[in-house]
Design a protein around this motif. Structure first.
Motif, short mmCIF file in Angstrom:
data_model
loop_
_atom_site.label_atom_id
_atom_site.label_comp_id
_atom_site.label_asym_id
_atom_site.label_seq_id
_atom_site.Cartn_x
_atom_site.Cartn_y
_atom_site.Cartn_z
N ASN A 122 52.38 54.22 28.25
CA ASN A 122 51.29 53.37 28.15
C ASN A 122 51.54 52.23 27.71
N ALA A 123 52.88 51.74 27.92
CA ALA A 123 53.31 50.78 27.47
C ALA A 123 53.32 49.36 28.17
N PRO A 124 54.07 49.62 29.96
CA PRO A 124 53.54 48.82 31.06
C PRO A 124 52.30 48.05 30.58
N ILE A 125 51.86 49.46 30.80
CA ILE A 125 50.08 48.39 31.28
C ILE A 125 49.96 48.43 29.87
N ALA A 126 50.08 48.42 28.82
CA ALA A 126 49.63 47.45 27.74
C ALA A 126 50.17 45.81 27.20
N ALA A 127 50.85 45.89 27.97
CA ALA A 127 51.60 45.18 28.15
C ALA A 127 50.99 43.93 29.22
N MET A 128 50.97 44.16 30.53
CA MET A 128 49.70 44.19 31.14
C MET A 128 48.67 43.59 30.74
N THR A 129 47.37 44.37 30.50
CA THR A 129 46.62 43.95 30.12
C THR A 129 46.36 42.88 28.50
N LEU A 130 47.74 43.21 27.82
CA LEU A 130 47.44 42.46 26.64
C LEU A 130 47.58 40.38 27.14
N GLY A 131 48.82 41.00 28.31
CA GLY A 131 49.32 39.54 28.45
C GLY A 131 47.92 38.57 28.89
N ARG A 132 47.05 39.79 30.10
CA ARG A 132 45.58 38.78 30.75
C ARG A 132 44.75 38.56 29.26
N MET A 133 44.48 39.31 29.08
CA MET A 133 43.68 39.05 28.00
C MET A 133 44.37 38.06 26.83
N LEU A 134 45.46 37.88 26.60
CA LEU A 134 46.20 36.79 25.74
C LEU A 134 45.77 35.12 26.52
N LEU A 135 46.12 35.82 27.82
CA LEU A 135 45.67 34.22 28.68
C LEU A 135 44.74 33.62 28.35
N GLN A 136 43.66 34.77 29.51
CA GLN A 136 42.46 34.52 29.33
C GLN A 136 41.82 33.32 27.69
N ALA A 137 42.15 33.68 26.09
CA ALA A 137 42.21 33.30 25.00
C ALA A 137 43.08 32.00 24.86
N GLY A 138 43.65 32.16 25.98
CA GLY A 138 44.18 30.74 25.27
C GLY A 138 45.56 30.85 25.03
N ASP A 139 45.99 31.78 24.90
CA ASP A 139 47.61 31.85 24.14
C ASP A 139 48.39 32.29 25.10
N CYS B 103 36.73 47.98 39.63
CA CYS B 103 36.97 48.57 38.10
C CYS B 103 38.15 47.89 37.38
N SER B 104 37.70 47.91 36.31
CA SER B 104 39.58 47.35 35.80
C SER B 104 40.39 48.44 35.73
N LEU B 105 41.92 47.81 36.40
CA LEU B 105 42.93 48.22 36.69
C LEU B 105 42.93 49.59 35.92
N ALA B 106 42.70 49.30 34.61
CA ALA B 106 43.20 51.05 33.27
C ALA B 106 42.00 52.32 34.01
N THR B 107 40.85 51.78 34.50
CA THR B 107 39.95 52.32 34.68
C THR B 107 40.48 52.96 36.37
N VAL B 108 40.79 52.26 37.39
CA VAL B 108 41.68 52.91 38.52
C VAL B 108 42.79 53.64 38.39
N LYS B 109 43.33 53.49 37.71
CA LYS B 109 45.01 54.05 37.49
C LYS B 109 44.08 55.72 36.79
N ARG B 110 43.34 56.11 35.72
CA ARG B 110 42.75 56.67 35.40
C ARG B 110 41.92 57.58 36.72
N ARG B 111 41.47 57.19 37.59
CA ARG B 111 41.01 57.36 37.81
C ARG B 111 41.47 58.08 39.13
N ILE B 112 42.12 57.79 39.57
CA ILE B 112 43.74 57.69 40.44
C ILE B 112 44.92 58.44 40.33
N SER B 113 44.88 59.08 38.55
CA SER B 113 45.50 59.68 37.96
C SER B 113 44.72 61.03 37.84
N ARG B 114 43.57 61.22 37.12
CA ARG B 114 43.23 62.46 36.94
C ARG B 114 42.34 63.00 39.30
#
Lengths: 221, 348
Positions: free
Chosen positions: B228-245, A187-198
């Motif tokens: 939510n901001a930290p996980i959003a930042a981490m996810t964003l970083g990964r997506m941008l890295l994949q996108a070549g940014d 799963c994605s990290l976000a999904t895992v976090k949600r599951r664990i959190s729940r």
């Protein structure tokens, strides 16, 4: 000139210690090889290379299966099937160094199917939840209080959906990092976090804490 | 009277070495291998066995199917049943699990219940009381502690349709449903941090990577103090890295490290930041970060790959920058490192 784009390579070190990797007399110097080389050899049909991988990670797979299931039931079947599936699909493993995580994901997948099937059977009245096998989970040296906590946690885990249960167990019982849980569960990290959190919220709501210094708390197991 | 230990404190004792049993005794390991060995020792000849084996397999399947069908068609009267939904729904494999507005993204430091505004659904009481589970008998004597009742007087406001659909994992329909609310951009501009995370999930699940980046970026810019901001930042970083940014990715990883320096992904964010710096061609930054990594995580999981990466970058660069000690020390480079796929999520 800018350096060419590179990719990180995952490096998983094999477990150290004689107890973790039982030595077989016929494996020669294969124990010294890393996972990637062993996978390469095994995928070419080298049985001793696969045996080395097996002996390196059998303990990991067995304990993983027991702790997720909450019992030792059929654990040998599960581990057998997991290694067999891994053997048949070695050629599909892209990052050969990541064999351990890949194997773990197979174990988790097999157990997940069993848990879901069991739950489904329970819903239609054809089965019931397997009782917690505390003897398979708790060490003999565990304190009575720890045993009581394990029993309570596993009893609560039994009532959860399989995915939440697996994610929480991997994180808090088997002590995997979140990324490890994500890899093991696919799963994605976000999904895992949600599951664990729940699962965590549910456990917090229903877990009955022991009282510090209360002798009765230690006698519940 | 003693106070009860916190849940987290009690959990910490569960994974101690002396608490959990090691089930992998040598006899068991040998037993499994004895079963496994004959199965893996047989040379594979899939084509031949398939061409020969399909006929009896098909015949057996037909017979079994016939028998099962026969058995069911002979049932005199169907037993009336009731389909009971599970308390938590799960989407089919492959799709992201629906994100609920009430979910907290952080698990490493559980916090008091967060007030999420009018959209937070009220938690339904468990349909199966604890005492009814057979396993609960092991702690039947433990005094039951009542949990605080949910605050009254907060009438739930109906969720927008797109949130409901996303909650059910119907991302494609959720994405189309955004049109009812003025389209993606309109929803984006009014969404809370929780809704933005769901919006990002919807966009990712429907292949709208750019939209997902938009939503995540808004979380990191407009809700930087939100959990939510930290996980959003981490996810964003990964997506941008994949996108070549690489530059954008580097900024996102840096943000994660600022927001959550002790977070679960701090080490991975730093390692990814190094990768982004290398891909960006920012050699100085890559080296600085690499030194920081070695200092912060002397036994880090990415140390070896960072060394290899820096060596490879040096070679590719054709330059011979000042070797950094000890990161510059020679390490054995696996030939596969050059052809290895992009970093997967590291496994401990």
């Amino acid at each position: 000139m800018a350096p060419a784009p590179l990719h990180l390579r995952l490096v998983v070190r094999p477990p150290a210690g004689p107890d973790d990797s039982p030595v077989s007399g016929s494996l020669g110097g294969l124990e010294a090889l890393d996972d990637a080389k062993l996978v390469a050899l095994a995928s070419k049909g080298e049985l001793s290379a696969f045996e080395t991988l097996y002996r390196r990670y059998a303990a990991f797979a067995i304990n993983l299966a027991v702790r997720i299931q909450g019992s030792g039931r059929d654990v040998e079947d599960i581990v057998h099937d997991a290694f067999l599936r891994a053997h048949d699909r070695l050629a599909e493993l892209r990052d050969r160094q990541a064999f351990k995580g890949w194997l773990g994901a197979i174990v988790v997948s097999l157990i997940r199917s069993r848990l879901r099937k069991r739950r489904l059977m329970g819903l239609v009245g054809l089965g019931q939840n397997e009782p917690v096998d505390l003897e398979s989970i708790a060490a003999e040296t565990a304190s009575p209080e720890a045993r009581a906590q394990l029993a309570q946690v596993y009893a609560l885990l039994q009532t959860m959906p399989a995915d939440d249960r697996i994610a929480w167990t991997l994180r808090y019982v088997d002590q995997h990092r979140l990324e490890g849980v994500a890899e093991l569960t696919g799963c994605s990290l976000a999904t895992v976090k949600r599951r664990i959190s729940r699962a965590q919220r549910f456990l917090k709501d229903y877990f009955v804490p022991a009282f510090a210094g209360d002798p009765a708390a230690g006698g519940l197991a | 009277m003693s106070k009860p230990k916190a849940f987290e404190d009690q959990l910490s004792s569960l994974h101690r070495a002396e608490t959990l049993r090691d089930n992998a005794d040598k006899a068991r390991v040998e037993r499994i291998w004895r079963r496994l060995e004959p199965n893996v020792a047989v040379p594979k000849s899939p084509k031949r066995s398939w061409s020969i084996g399909w006929a009896p397999g098909l015949a057996a399947g037909l017979v079994v199917g016939f028998l099962i069908g026969h058995q069911y068609t002979n049932v005199p009267e169907a037993t009336p049943g009731k389909l009971v939904a599970e308390p938590t729904s799960h989407e089919p494999a492959g799709l992201p699990e629906p994100r609920r507005a009430s979910d907290q993204s952080r698990t490493e430091a559980p916090e008091p219940t967060k007030t999420l505004g009018p959209r937070e659904p009220t938690r339904a009481p468990r349909s199966v009381p604890l005492k009814e589970t057979p396993e609960a008998s092991v702690f039947a004597e433990v005094p039951v502690i009542e949990t605080a009742p949910a605050p009254a007087g907060s009438a739930p406001v109906p969720q927008p349709n797109w949130l409901k659909l996303a909650d059910r994992g119907e991302y494609q329909r959720a994405y189309h449903s955004l049109e009812e609310y003025g389209g993606f951009d309109a929803v984006l501009s009014k969404a809370s941090a929780d809704e933005l995370m769901i919006l990002a999930d919807v966009a990712r699940a429907t292949g709208n990577r750019g939209r997902a980046i938009q939503a995540l970026r808004r979380v990191t810019q407009s809700f930087v103090s939100d959990p939510n901001a930290p996980i959003a930042a981490m996810t964003l970083g990964r997506m941008l890295l994949q996108a070549g940014d690489s530059k954008g990715a580097s900024e996102a990883f840096s943000l994660y490290r600022r927001l959550s320096p002790e977070g679960d992904f701090a080490e991975d964010a730093l390692a990814s930041d190094i990768q982004a710096a290398v891909e960006e061609g920012n050699w100085d930054r890559a080296q600085t970060l690499a030194k920081q990594y070695e200092s912060d995580f002397p036994d880090g999981r990415h140390l070896e790959q960072i060394r290899e990466q820096l060596h490879a970058a040096q070679r590719a660069n054709g330059s011979n920058p000042e070797p950094s000690e000890p990161l510059g020390e020679e390490s054995e480079v696996d030939s596969e490192a050059q052809t290895a796929p992009p970093a997967e999520s590291p496994y401990q």
